[in-house]
Design a protein around this motif. Sequence first.
Motif, PDB file in Angstrom:
ATOM      1  N   UNK A 278     -11.859   0.689  -2.672  1.00 17.14           N
ATOM      2  CA  UNK A 278     -11.527   1.595  -3.774  1.00 17.14           C
ATOM      3  C   UNK A 278     -11.524   3.037  -3.269  1.00 17.14           C
ATOM      4  N   UNK A 279     -12.541   3.366  -2.458  1.00 17.55           N
ATOM      5  CA  UNK A 279     -12.617   4.714  -1.891  1.00 17.55           C
ATOM      6  C   UNK A 279     -11.415   5.012  -1.014  1.00 17.55           C
ATOM      7  N   UNK A 280     -10.976   4.021  -0.235  1.00 15.15           N
ATOM      8  CA  UNK A 280      -9.796   4.184   0.612  1.00 15.15           C
ATOM      9  C   UNK A 280      -8.585   4.533  -0.239  1.00 15.15           C
ATOM     10  N   UNK A 281      -8.353   3.739  -1.294  1.00 11.76           N
ATOM     11  CA  UNK A 281      -7.182   3.973  -2.152  1.00 11.76           C
ATOM     12  C   UNK A 281      -7.273   5.338  -2.807  1.00 11.76           C
ATOM     13  N   UNK A 282      -8.480   5.719  -3.176  1.00 17.06           N
ATOM     14  CA  UNK A 282      -8.656   6.979  -3.870  1.00 17.06           C
ATOM     15  C   UNK A 282      -8.413   8.175  -2.941  1.00 17.06           C
ATOM     16  N   UNK A 283      -8.864   8.052  -1.693  1.00 14.07           N
ATOM     17  CA  UNK A 283      -8.596   9.129  -0.730  1.00 14.07           C
ATOM     18  C   UNK A 283      -7.116   9.193  -0.413  1.00 14.07           C
TER      19      UNK A 283
ATOM     20  N   UNK B  59     -13.292   3.576   6.435  1.00 14.57           N
ATOM     21  CA  UNK B  59     -12.267   3.477   5.397  1.00 14.57           C
ATOM     22  C   UNK B  59     -11.934   4.839   4.792  1.00 14.57           C
ATOM     23  N   UNK B  60     -12.947   5.681   4.593  1.00 13.91           N
ATOM     24  CA  UNK B  60     -12.653   6.977   3.981  1.00 13.91           C
ATOM     25  C   UNK B  60     -11.898   7.883   4.956  1.00 13.91           C
ATOM     26  N   UNK B  61     -12.259   7.830   6.239  1.00 16.31           N
ATOM     27  CA  UNK B  61     -11.530   8.616   7.234  1.00 16.31           C
ATOM     28  C   UNK B  61     -10.072   8.163   7.277  1.00 16.31           C
ATOM     29  N   UNK B  62      -9.873   6.846   7.293  1.00 16.09           N
ATOM     30  CA  UNK B  62      -8.523   6.297   7.350  1.00 16.09           C
ATOM     31  C   UNK B  62      -7.735   6.657   6.085  1.00 16.09           C
ATOM     32  N   UNK B  63      -8.399   6.562   4.929  1.00 15.84           N
ATOM     33  CA  UNK B  63      -7.733   6.902   3.673  1.00 15.84           C
ATOM     34  C   UNK B  63      -7.272   8.349   3.672  1.00 15.84           C
ATOM     35  N   UNK B  64      -8.122   9.234   4.171  1.00 15.24           N
ATOM     36  CA  UNK B  64      -7.783  10.650   4.232  1.00 15.24           C
ATOM     37  C   UNK B  64      -6.603  10.878   5.176  1.00 15.24           C
ATOM     38  N   UNK B  65      -6.607  10.156   6.298  1.00 17.11           N
ATOM     39  CA  UNK B  65      -5.513  10.279   7.265  1.00 17.11           C
ATOM     40  C   UNK B  65      -4.199   9.810   6.653  1.00 17.11           C
ATOM     41  N   UNK B  66      -4.213   8.653   5.986  1.00 20.98           N
ATOM     42  CA  UNK B  66      -2.995   8.125   5.367  1.00 20.98           C
ATOM     43  C   UNK B  66      -2.472   9.115   4.328  1.00 20.98           C
ATOM     44  N   UNK B  67      -3.406   9.744   3.602  1.00 20.88           N
ATOM     45  CA  UNK B  67      -3.023  10.755   2.625  1.00 20.88           C
ATOM     46  C   UNK B  67      -2.256  11.899   3.299  1.00 20.88           C
ATOM     47  N   UNK B  68      -2.799  12.377   4.416  1.00 23.20           N
ATOM     48  CA  UNK B  68      -2.148  13.455   5.167  1.00 23.20           C
ATOM     49  C   UNK B  68      -0.745  13.050   5.607  1.00 23.20           C
ATOM     50  N   UNK B  69      -0.642  11.831   6.126  1.00 22.42           N
ATOM     51  CA  UNK B  69       0.657  11.349   6.611  1.00 22.42           C
ATOM     52  C   UNK B  69       1.672  11.297   5.473  1.00 22.42           C
ATOM     53  N   UNK B  70       1.210  10.838   4.303  1.00 22.86           N
ATOM     54  CA  UNK B  70       2.130  10.746   3.169  1.00 22.86           C
ATOM     55  C   UNK B  70       2.591  12.127   2.716  1.00 22.86           C
ATOM     56  N   UNK B  71       1.721  13.146   2.885  1.00 20.79           N
ATOM     57  CA  UNK B  71       2.110  14.499   2.505  1.00 20.79           C
ATOM     58  C   UNK B  71       3.128  15.078   3.481  1.00 20.79           C
ATOM     59  N   UNK B  72       2.925  14.841   4.792  1.00 14.07           N
ATOM     60  CA  UNK B  72       3.729  15.513   5.811  1.00 14.07           C
ATOM     61  C   UNK B  72       4.922  14.690   6.266  1.00 14.07           C
ATOM     62  N   UNK B  73       4.848  13.381   6.085  1.00 17.94           N
ATOM     63  CA  UNK B  73       5.854  12.498   6.658  1.00 17.94           C
ATOM     64  C   UNK B  73       7.245  12.701   6.076  1.00 17.94           C
ATOM     65  N   UNK B  74       8.282  12.151   6.731  1.00 15.90           N
ATOM     66  CA  UNK B  74       9.668  12.340   6.306  1.00 15.90           C
ATOM     67  C   UNK B  74      10.050  11.491   5.095  1.00 15.90           C
ATOM     68  N   UNK B  75       9.177  10.611   4.627  1.00 14.05           N
ATOM     69  CA  UNK B  75       9.534   9.727   3.525  1.00 14.05           C
ATOM     70  C   UNK B  75       9.121  10.371   2.201  1.00 14.05           C
ATOM     71  N   UNK B  76      10.020  10.369   1.203  1.00 14.95           N
ATOM     72  CA  UNK B  76       9.693  10.902  -0.109  1.00 14.95           C
ATOM     73  C   UNK B  76       9.020   9.812  -0.940  1.00 14.95           C
ATOM     74  N   UNK B  77       7.865  10.124  -1.533  1.00 18.16           N
ATOM     75  CA  UNK B  77       7.139   9.121  -2.322  1.00 18.16           C
ATOM     76  C   UNK B  77       7.377   9.302  -3.809  1.00 18.16           C
ATOM     77  N   UNK B  78       7.842  10.480  -4.206  1.00 16.80           N
ATOM     78  CA  UNK B  78       8.145  10.714  -5.614  1.00 16.80           C
ATOM     79  C   UNK B  78       9.615  11.055  -5.701  1.00 16.80           C
ATOM     80  N   UNK B  79      10.432  10.092  -6.102  1.00 14.99           N
ATOM     81  CA  UNK B  79      11.891  10.346  -6.127  1.00 14.99           C
ATOM     82  C   UNK B  79      12.468  10.013  -7.486  1.00 14.99           C
TER      83      UNK B  79
END
Lengths: 326, 120
Positions: A49-54, B100-120
């Motif tokens: 859940x924390x992963x998805x939330x981050x 998991x939290x480090x990875x989640x934060x990283x994926x978040x960053x990638x989604x912000x900067x990456x070339x793919x649009x997530x809100x279209x």
Amino acid sequence: MEATVDRTGTEGKTWGGGNQPLRVSYGKLMMWFFILSDALTFSGFLAAYGFARYKFSNTWPIADEVFNHFPFMHGVDAPMYYVALMTFILIFSSVTMVLAVDAGHQMKKSKVTLYLLLTIIGGLIFLGSQAWEWKNFIQGTYGAIETKGGNVLQVVNSEGEQVALGDFVVAVPKERVMHERSNGLWFVDEPTLPNYTMDDVMAGFIANPELQIRTQQLTETGEKVILPRAASLAKLQNEGIGVIEGANLKKNEYGNPLFADFFFFITGFHGFHVLTGVLINIIIFFNVLIGTYERRGNYEMVEKVGLYWHFVDLVWVFVFTFFYLV
Amino acid sequence: MAQDTRHTHESSTKRIWSVFLILSLITLAEVILGIIKPEILTQTYFISLKLINWIFIVLTLVKAYYIVWAFMHMEGETKGLRRAVVWTSAFLVIYLLFILLTEGDYVHEVMQRGPVAWDF
């Protein structure tokens, strides 16, 4: 016949055998280890859940807005009051359980009976509360518009308060009928149609100039972004594809569907634990009534079941924090 | 030295009720904080987490301590059992959360900067 005795050189030492290094019975030790493994399972869920939330930290739904119902207070914004009440109920049933264990130590059968009964009642009230919470979540409150990108648009008035679709949309009579197995191919059917079509929503939105669109996006201060009227209209026209009412595993009117998935899965798994806890408590309750433990000479079984029941309470404390508070 | 819990017969009702009081007060404090949400706490960050969330987490751990120690009677168990349960879970949970939290934060960053649009 003479027994062969092996000398290991560890006789009399802690791990030399013949004693209990941890000084608990087999049953209690195994209950502790079961609880440990179960705790790790729940940690796995909460960490996921924390992963998805981050991952979706700038679009995640605000829990205060999702869980703001209270029985007999319809339409009143009551964030968290009800879960707080549920938490109290569960903590209190934990207290009655530990009182039952305490009375068991003193071999007071009538007190154990009373406290176990109170524990069972507390567990049942909690389960009912959770069912009610699920019902509210599944039915939804306001309804929302789904976009092409799989996001959700909510409707707010000029004060920024959410407006239910039913308050401004008039459903026009339409030809589209829900396809059921009974009136076509027997193996083909479709999900329930929403009460309103996208066209109805569009017409209602244009007719009410004070309405605006709220996106999933969060601002720096943790509020949802509200689009100006013109941008709202454009957003609806260009991106809106349908209406979502309530939440299920695929769609969620409150925002990200993952929020609903984790809510159903984590509270559901916890609720299943409460249910089994209540069932085991009922079995133990009848055993106490017929005097099984009185004859056995100790109430250790109540203690072991008590450990499980407290663990269920312990998990809820964490679910409460990470789902509703943080 | 830990006592053998099976042979204690004195009642600990008083302790049970005082722990209940503590748990209730902590829950009440959490709910009040969650409803008021003071701005000082929601806008100050400590290790990339809002101060208010740190308070919630610490209060939750305090509650967990009281439930395990008083209600589950961990305080009366031997040191070995206490460590087998608490150290194991603490180590694995912290490890899993960190990953998991480090990875989640990283994926978040990638989604912000990456070339793919997530809100279209």
